[in-house]
Design a protein around this motif. Structure first.
Motif, PDB file in Angstrom:
ATOM      1  N   TYR A 184       8.858  -7.633   8.060  1.00  0.00           N
ATOM      2  CA  TYR A 184       8.694  -7.298   6.653  1.00  0.00           C
ATOM      3  C   TYR A 184       9.984  -7.401   5.795  1.00  0.00           C
ATOM      4  CZ  TYR A 184       3.777  -6.243   7.778  1.00  0.00           C
ATOM      5  OH  TYR A 184       2.550  -6.120   8.289  1.00  0.00           O
ATOM      6  N   SER A 185      11.097  -7.284   6.412  1.00  0.00           N
ATOM      7  CA  SER A 185      12.329  -7.055   5.750  1.00  0.00           C
ATOM      8  C   SER A 185      12.632  -8.248   5.023  1.00  0.00           C
ATOM      9  CB  SER A 185      13.469  -7.260   7.014  1.00  0.00           C
ATOM     10  OG  SER A 185      14.729  -6.926   6.267  1.00  0.00           O
ATOM     11  N   SER A 238      15.653 -13.953   4.103  1.00  0.00           N
ATOM     12  CA  SER A 238      14.186 -14.033   3.524  1.00  0.00           C
ATOM     13  C   SER A 238      13.943 -15.163   2.641  1.00  0.00           C
ATOM     14  CB  SER A 238      13.852 -12.845   2.991  1.00  0.00           C
ATOM     15  OG  SER A 238      12.389 -12.946   2.203  1.00  0.00           O
ATOM     16  N   LYS A 239      12.761 -15.974   2.620  1.00  0.00           N
ATOM     17  CA  LYS A 239      12.401 -16.977   2.059  1.00  0.00           C
ATOM     18  C   LYS A 239      12.143 -16.452   0.614  1.00  0.00           C
ATOM     19  CE  LYS A 239      10.681 -19.857   5.594  1.00  0.00           C
ATOM     20  NZ  LYS A 239       9.604 -20.654   6.386  1.00  0.00           N
ATOM     21  N   LEU A 240      12.234 -15.159   0.506  1.00  0.00           N
ATOM     22  CA  LEU A 240      11.503 -14.444  -0.746  1.00  0.00           C
ATOM     23  C   LEU A 240      12.936 -14.063  -1.739  1.00  0.00           C
ATOM     24  CD1 LEU A 240       8.781 -12.161  -0.293  1.00  0.00           C
ATOM     25  CD2 LEU A 240       8.429 -14.146  -1.625  1.00  0.00           C
ATOM     26  N   TRP A 241      14.167 -14.464  -0.947  1.00  0.00           N
ATOM     27  CA  TRP A 241      15.278 -13.657  -1.602  1.00  0.00           C
ATOM     28  C   TRP A 241      15.770 -14.384  -2.995  1.00  0.00           C
ATOM     29  CZ3 TRP A 241      18.295  -9.888  -0.659  1.00  0.00           C
ATOM     30  CH2 TRP A 241      19.780  -9.910  -1.180  1.00  0.00           C
ATOM     31  N   ASP A 242      15.407 -15.636  -3.145  1.00  0.00           N
ATOM     32  CA  ASP A 242      15.403 -16.247  -4.564  1.00  0.00           C
ATOM     33  C   ASP A 242      14.611 -15.835  -5.601  1.00  0.00           C
ATOM     34  OD1 ASP A 242      17.707 -17.473  -3.528  1.00  0.00           O
ATOM     35  OD2 ASP A 242      16.764 -19.403  -3.275  1.00  0.00           O
ATOM     36  N   TYR A 243      13.459 -15.163  -5.174  1.00  0.00           N
ATOM     37  CA  TYR A 243      12.450 -14.890  -6.209  1.00  0.00           C
ATOM     38  C   TYR A 243      12.268 -13.279  -6.302  1.00  0.00           C
ATOM     39  CZ  TYR A 243      10.718 -19.641  -5.297  1.00  0.00           C
ATOM     40  OH  TYR A 243      10.729 -20.786  -5.062  1.00  0.00           O
TER      41      TYR A 243
END
Length: 651
Positions: free
Chosen positions: A481-482, A487-492
């Motif tokens: 969950y890190s 992470s592919k969420l980093w830009d969001y």
């Protein structure tokens, strides 16, 4: 430094036509208080400033809302207590210094009293409660002194310990009218800090001072107490102390008694970790319920037991000051620009004496002597703790016995507590009971409820044991969950830099409290949402109460905080943006009865109005109103259909 942690909440005040929840500017008194009290959130608890500033604002503007005047009968009763107390003080000051007899007995920790002494104390308190004076009673007559003018004069300044010292003396005088053997005890709640959760102490039991969790006080010597706000208008005595926070941090005690000048431990100069008033605030906020409302808090007898300990801390400080300053310590009244706290000003609601009265050494020498607390000694046996029913010795320290335990434990792991046949409870096991008081009337029908959506973005540097398996082996260095840079969420969703965990549970579950305080009315409401802090991004919904606008627009200040003192920042929709873009805002809202209705007369209606349903079978729901909370400084843009969310670092 920012005065709050990097956690945000966003108020999605979505407007269709005229709308009925509108952002308002923060009142200047409240804003100025926050500006003056900025802190380093890596060293201090932001919610202590939050608690202080909200109450500071409410105290300085109490005439703008409903408030209760002190009745003539209550005032006459209190004046008789004052005259009696002042005569004793004056005659004592004229006696020879060699006359060392105490006017009152030595004040002891409640749990060290004998069973008979505790029973007599409880009986005297209940006698005050049952003694009618006009349309009130003796207990509530004294409690009423703590509101209105005293809100400013007894708090937020250098008269804080002096006013409360004299107030305690009057209460003790009143008790002794019923039983001359009774002396006001104190509770040293620093001992509760040794427990997995302080509220598990058997201090909060039928044998002690009653339950602290579950809302209404329904066991113990003050079970089913109520207090009166107006003629025939009553409010139940409540406590909501299941948060797991300390009541009086042990570091506060050590820091305060190491000082020798009053200005270094009092508002407005003292740092929070040395600040007597700031440290005392923890118990009010953590016990909650009646104790969390500054002007009615004395209606819970715990108020006097807690403030008696605060007075003991001040006395221990004064003993040290005397060793450094000599007899001049009596005149160490700090210079202040606050008119309410000037040395020669009459005490708020106690007009026969001035603010310096409580600084007189006659209190130290003849009136307010204290026995040492078991929490201050080094013990070798349980007997050293002087309270076998409540305390035991563990590793040289006296620690509380747990509720329901026949073989008490201290700070133990959950499995150890279970082995002792004790029902272990975490902070997640407690609910929250509001008193539903608005403008002096306790009635849920006066409230409206608005939905609050909490959105949590997980910081980096945390690990919850949710490790991936690679090539048949668990990779303990990684958490699925890190939310890190890979992470592919980093830009969001870029997480904040603060790595402190907000959950004590390995499961990741924790509570975020949502609070509303009336600006245009007198009333406070608190509820919570449960967050899974393991997740990269998590949403949940809570519902917070505000005054129902059916009788006119209601203005309230909304705030959010977690179990560890992290306070959130508000964000509201930017109405000038073509998309639903969230910007910084005050957290102050105005609720009106205009359409479309964005509140419910009860929680069920608020749930229904949160969505629009085209048909009963259709599953696509359009959200009408939402409130968001974030754990990093971000802006937020949301499509008008509520289908995508983009968050990025706020500069």
């Amino acid at each position: 430094m920012k005065w709050i942690l990097e956690i945000l909440f966003l108020l999605a005040l979505i407007t269709i036509s005229s709308g009925n929840i509108e952002e308002q500017p923060m009142p200047s008194i409240l804003c100025d208080c926050f500006s003056r009290n900025k802190c380093d959130v890596t060293k201090e608890k932001a919610d202590t400033i939050h608690f202080k500033c909200i109450n500071y604002y409410l105290a300085h503007t109490y005439k703008d809302r409903w408030y209760r005047n002190i009745s003539g009968e209550a005032l006459n009763y209190v004046l008789s207590l004052e005259r009696e107390a002042n005569q004793v003080i004056e005659s004592t000051r004229k006696k020879r210094q060699a006359d060392n007899n105490l006017i009152h007995g030595i004040r002891k920790e409640l749990r060290t009293l004998s069973r008979e002494e505790r029973t007599r104390f409880y009986a005297a308190v209940n006698s005050l409660k049952n003694n009618r004076i006009g349309n009130t009673n003796s207990y509530e007559a004294i409690a009423s002194l703590h509101n209105n003018n005293a809100l400013n004069a007894a708090h937020f300044g250098v008269a804080f310990p002096s006013w409360h010292r004299y107030f305690l003396y009057l209460f003790e005088q009143a008790l002794q009218r019923f039983d001359r053997t009774v002396t006001l005890p104190y509770i040293d709640t620093t001992m509760e800090n040794s427990l997995p959760n302080p509220w598990m102490s058997n201090l909060w039991s039928a044998e002690g001072i009653g339950n602290i969790d579950g809302g209404q006080v329904n066991v113990g010597p003050f079970a089913y107490w109520r207090y009166q706000t107006e003629d025939q208008r009553y409010v139940p005595l409540t406590r909501n102390g299941g948060s797991g926070r300390d009541y009086f941090p042990a570091d506060c005690y050590r820091n305060i008694i190491s000082e020798s000048r009053n200005y270094r431990i009092l508002e407005p100069i003292a740092a929070s970790i040395h600040n007597l008033e700031a440290c005392h605030n923890f118990a009010h906020a953590t016990i909650g319920g009646t104790m969390n409302d500054i002007d009615v808090s004395p209606n819970d007898p715990v108020f006097y037991l807690h403030h008696c300990y605060v007075d003991k801390v001040w006395q221990d400080f004064r003993d040290n000051a005397r060793s450094v300053l000599g007899d001049s310590y009596e005149f160490d009244y700090p210079v202040t620009a606050d008119e309410f706290h000037k040395p020669n000003r009459a005490m708020g609601n106690l007009n026969q004496i001035t603010n310096t009265m409580g600084y007189l050494k006659v209190f130290d020498e003849r009136i307010t002597r204290y026995a040492p607390s078991p929490g201050e000694i080094t013990c070798t046996t349980n007997a050293d703790c002087q309270a076998p029913q409540f305390l035991r010795c563990s590793s040289g320290r006296c620690i509380p016995i747990l509720r329901g335990s026949s073989s008490p434990v201290g700070r133990r792991k959950k499995r150890d507590v279970e082995n002792e046949d004790v029902e272990y409870k975490s902070v997640m096991d407690s609910s929250y009971q509001n008193n539903f008081v608005i403008d002096g009337e306790a009635d849920v029908n006066q409230w409206a409820f608005i939905p609050v959506t909490l959105m949590y973005i997980r910081p980096m540097g945390q690990h919850f044991g949710c490790s991936p398996v690679r090539n048949g082996s668990i990779d303990d260095n990684y958490d699925i969950y890190s939310n890190d840079k890979t992470s592919k969420l980093w830009d969001y969703f870029k997480p904040g830099v603060d790595k402190r965990r907000v959950s004590d549970s390995q499961s990741g579950a924790t509570k975020f409290f949502v609070q509303s305080d009336g600006i245009s009315y007198k009333g406070r409401y608190i509820d919570y949402g449960i967050i899974d802090t393991r997740q990269m991004v998590y949403e949940t919904v809570a519902y917070v109460g505000v005054k129902n606008p059916r009788g006119g627009a209601a203005t309230a200040y909304l705030s959010v905080y977690d179990l560890h003192g992290h306070v959130c920042q508000p964000r509201c929709i930017d109405r000038s943006s073509k998309t639903l873009f969230y910007k910084k805002c005050s957290g102050v809202i105005k609720v009106t009865k205009e359409e479309p209705q964005m509140y419910g007369d009860d929680v069920a209606e608020a749930v229904r109005y949160r969505y629009t349903y085209k048909t009963l079978t259709e599953t696509n729901l359009q959200v009408i109103t939402e409130i968001y909370f974030f754990n990093s400084f971000v802006s937020m843009e949301r499509s008008t259909h509520g289908t995508t969310v983009v968050a990025f670092k706020f500069i």
